[in-house]
Design an enzyme around this catalytic site. Sequence first.
Site, PDB file in Angstrom:
ATOM      1  N   GLY A  79       0.845  -1.203   0.000  1.00 19.19           N
ATOM      2  CA  GLY A  79       0.000   0.000   0.000  1.00 19.19           C
ATOM      3  C   GLY A  79       0.871   1.240   0.000  1.00 19.19           C
ATOM      4  O   GLY A  79       0.560   2.257   0.641  1.00 19.19           O
ATOM      5  N   TYR A 133     -14.187   1.335  10.260  1.00 25.86           N
ATOM      6  CA  TYR A 133     -12.737   1.566  10.275  1.00 25.86           C
ATOM      7  C   TYR A 133     -12.177   1.204  11.661  1.00 25.86           C
ATOM      8  O   TYR A 133     -11.188   0.484  11.787  1.00 25.86           O
ATOM      9  CB  TYR A 133     -12.485   3.044   9.942  1.00 25.86           C
ATOM     10  CG  TYR A 133     -11.051   3.488   9.974  1.00 25.86           C
ATOM     11  CD1 TYR A 133     -10.149   3.111   8.989  1.00 25.86           C
ATOM     12  CD2 TYR A 133     -10.595   4.350  10.987  1.00 25.86           C
ATOM     13  CE1 TYR A 133      -8.835   3.563   9.006  1.00 25.86           C
ATOM     14  CE2 TYR A 133      -9.293   4.807  11.006  1.00 25.86           C
ATOM     15  CZ  TYR A 133      -8.415   4.407  10.017  1.00 25.86           C
ATOM     16  OH  TYR A 133      -7.118   4.856  10.044  1.00 25.86           O
ATOM     17  N   ASP A 160      -1.914  -6.442  -5.509  1.00 23.53           N
ATOM     18  CA  ASP A 160      -3.186  -6.353  -4.786  1.00 23.53           C
ATOM     19  C   ASP A 160      -2.981  -7.168  -3.515  1.00 23.53           C
ATOM     20  O   ASP A 160      -2.825  -8.392  -3.571  1.00 23.53           O
ATOM     21  CB  ASP A 160      -4.301  -6.946  -5.660  1.00 23.53           C
ATOM     22  CG  ASP A 160      -5.635  -7.024  -4.929  1.00 23.53           C
ATOM     23  OD1 ASP A 160      -5.672  -6.718  -3.715  1.00 23.53           O
ATOM     24  OD2 ASP A 160      -6.632  -7.393  -5.566  1.00 23.53           O
ATOM     25  N   LYS A 193      -9.683  -1.704  13.042  1.00 24.82           N
ATOM     26  CA  LYS A 193      -8.443  -1.384  13.759  1.00 24.82           C
ATOM     27  C   LYS A 193      -8.339  -2.165  15.066  1.00 24.82           C
ATOM     28  O   LYS A 193      -7.285  -2.698  15.399  1.00 24.82           O
ATOM     29  CB  LYS A 193      -8.327   0.125  14.013  1.00 24.82           C
ATOM     30  CG  LYS A 193      -8.054   0.954  12.767  1.00 24.82           C
ATOM     31  CD  LYS A 193      -6.755   0.534  12.069  1.00 24.82           C
ATOM     32  CE  LYS A 193      -6.390   1.411  10.895  1.00 24.82           C
ATOM     33  NZ  LYS A 193      -5.336   0.808  10.043  1.00 24.82           N
ATOM     34  N   ILE A 227      -2.738  12.425  10.401  1.00 29.10           N
ATOM     35  CA  ILE A 227      -1.380  12.712   9.936  1.00 29.10           C
ATOM     36  C   ILE A 227      -1.422  13.810   8.886  1.00 29.10           C
ATOM     37  O   ILE A 227      -2.175  13.729   7.911  1.00 29.10           O
ATOM     38  CB  ILE A 227      -0.711  11.439   9.394  1.00 29.10           C
ATOM     39  CG1 ILE A 227      -0.539  10.463  10.562  1.00 29.10           C
ATOM     40  CG2 ILE A 227       0.649  11.759   8.778  1.00 29.10           C
ATOM     41  CD1 ILE A 227       0.030   9.146  10.178  1.00 29.10           C
ATOM     42  N   GLY A 259      -0.031   5.380  -0.940  1.00 33.04           N
ATOM     43  CA  GLY A 259      -0.931   6.234  -0.171  1.00 33.04           C
ATOM     44  C   GLY A 259      -0.213   7.358   0.555  1.00 33.04           C
ATOM     45  O   GLY A 259       0.975   7.612   0.329  1.00 33.04           O
TER      46      GLY A 259
HETATM   47  N1  SER Z   1      -6.786   9.749   9.635  1.00 36.54           N
HETATM   48  C1  SER Z   1      -7.702   8.662   9.836  1.00 36.54           C
HETATM   49  C2  SER Z   1      -9.065   9.031   9.461  1.00 36.54           C
HETATM   50  O1  SER Z   1      -9.411  10.175   9.624  1.00 36.54           O
HETATM   51  C3  SER Z   1      -7.693   8.237  11.272  1.00 36.54           C
HETATM   52  O2  SER Z   1      -6.748   7.275  11.472  1.00 36.54           O
HETATM   53  O3  SER Z   1      -9.807   8.195   9.040  1.00 36.54           O
END
Ligand code: SER
Length: 320
Positions: free
Chosen positions: A8, A142, A53, A146, A172, A11
């Site tokens: 990946g 999400y 992939d 995690k 980030i 990204g």
């Molecule tokens: N930056 C991510 C998001 O906003 C959080 O880990 O989905």
Amino acid sequence: MKKILVVGAGGQIGSELVPYLRGIYGESNVVATDINCNSCTKLAEGGPFEELDALDGKRYAEIVRKYNIDAIYNLVALLSATGEKNPQLAWNINMGALMNSLEIARENSCSVFTPSSIGAFGPSTPADNTPQDTVMRPSTIYGVCKVTGEMLSDYYFTRFGVDTRSVRFPGIISNVTLPGGGTTDYAVEIYYGAIKDKKFTCPLPQGTYLDMMYMPDALQAAVKLMEADPSRLKHRNSFNVTAMSFDPEKIYATIKRRIPEFTMSYDVEPVKKAIADSWPNYMNDSCAREEWDWNPQWNLETMTDDMLKVIGEKHAKGLI
Ligand code: SER
């Protein structure tokens, strides 16, 4: 020298982690992979690159064997807001890539780094000074991925001895590749708005505090943890890490002090607001500091100076 695979790699994190790792371990020792992406040409110029992939376990394993890989950085993930648009797809991609990474690591004796996130926390988590070990009941797919990923990675360590390590990244902020579909993306986009249009429309309301980090600290965190003395690690998957916490007004004011004509308005996106409200205001990252000397270098002021400088230069050259 250690042989590293970044999955990946095209990204937001990978496009900067790959050159960073190549600078440390040598260009030929860091193999970048992605599923057909725009930044791949750049990744391929600086060292080995393979189209992959991550859900294709057979090809994934072939690449690991071909390059005799020791460490995998698994960066494959749909982010929080995109995940809510298609939860089944988010589960399949996020968990499928992780499961392949762990299994292939087990079979080929690799270590594995997989980012977790502030998204692993939920509305019942203490929002202020969020402890390392606390309630984790996220309300997004999400976050569900995690938390599951953290547990699965710890399971692979205790059950099979796979050297799995992870950090819970905050939002980030970076200036090479834009994030996509995240709740914290606004804190990147605001800088582009300030430079390009002198205005920005914020999708999160005033008072929404979230942890954030500048990319150089995120890169430092990943490598420092992967190089840490394992005898010092009481935790593995995953460590709270943060560098700063702010709300939209605070980052806006910080930019406006440097660009007085900059203006910001609000057009709150309900899905993003609900997600952000369920995440910590600021995390306690003392375990990372104690167990592997985590020590962020950038704060809101220094990061803002650097972001505006880099994005300003790109704009002046007509690159954005
Ligand atoms: N930056 C991510 C998001 O906003 C959080 O880990 O989905």
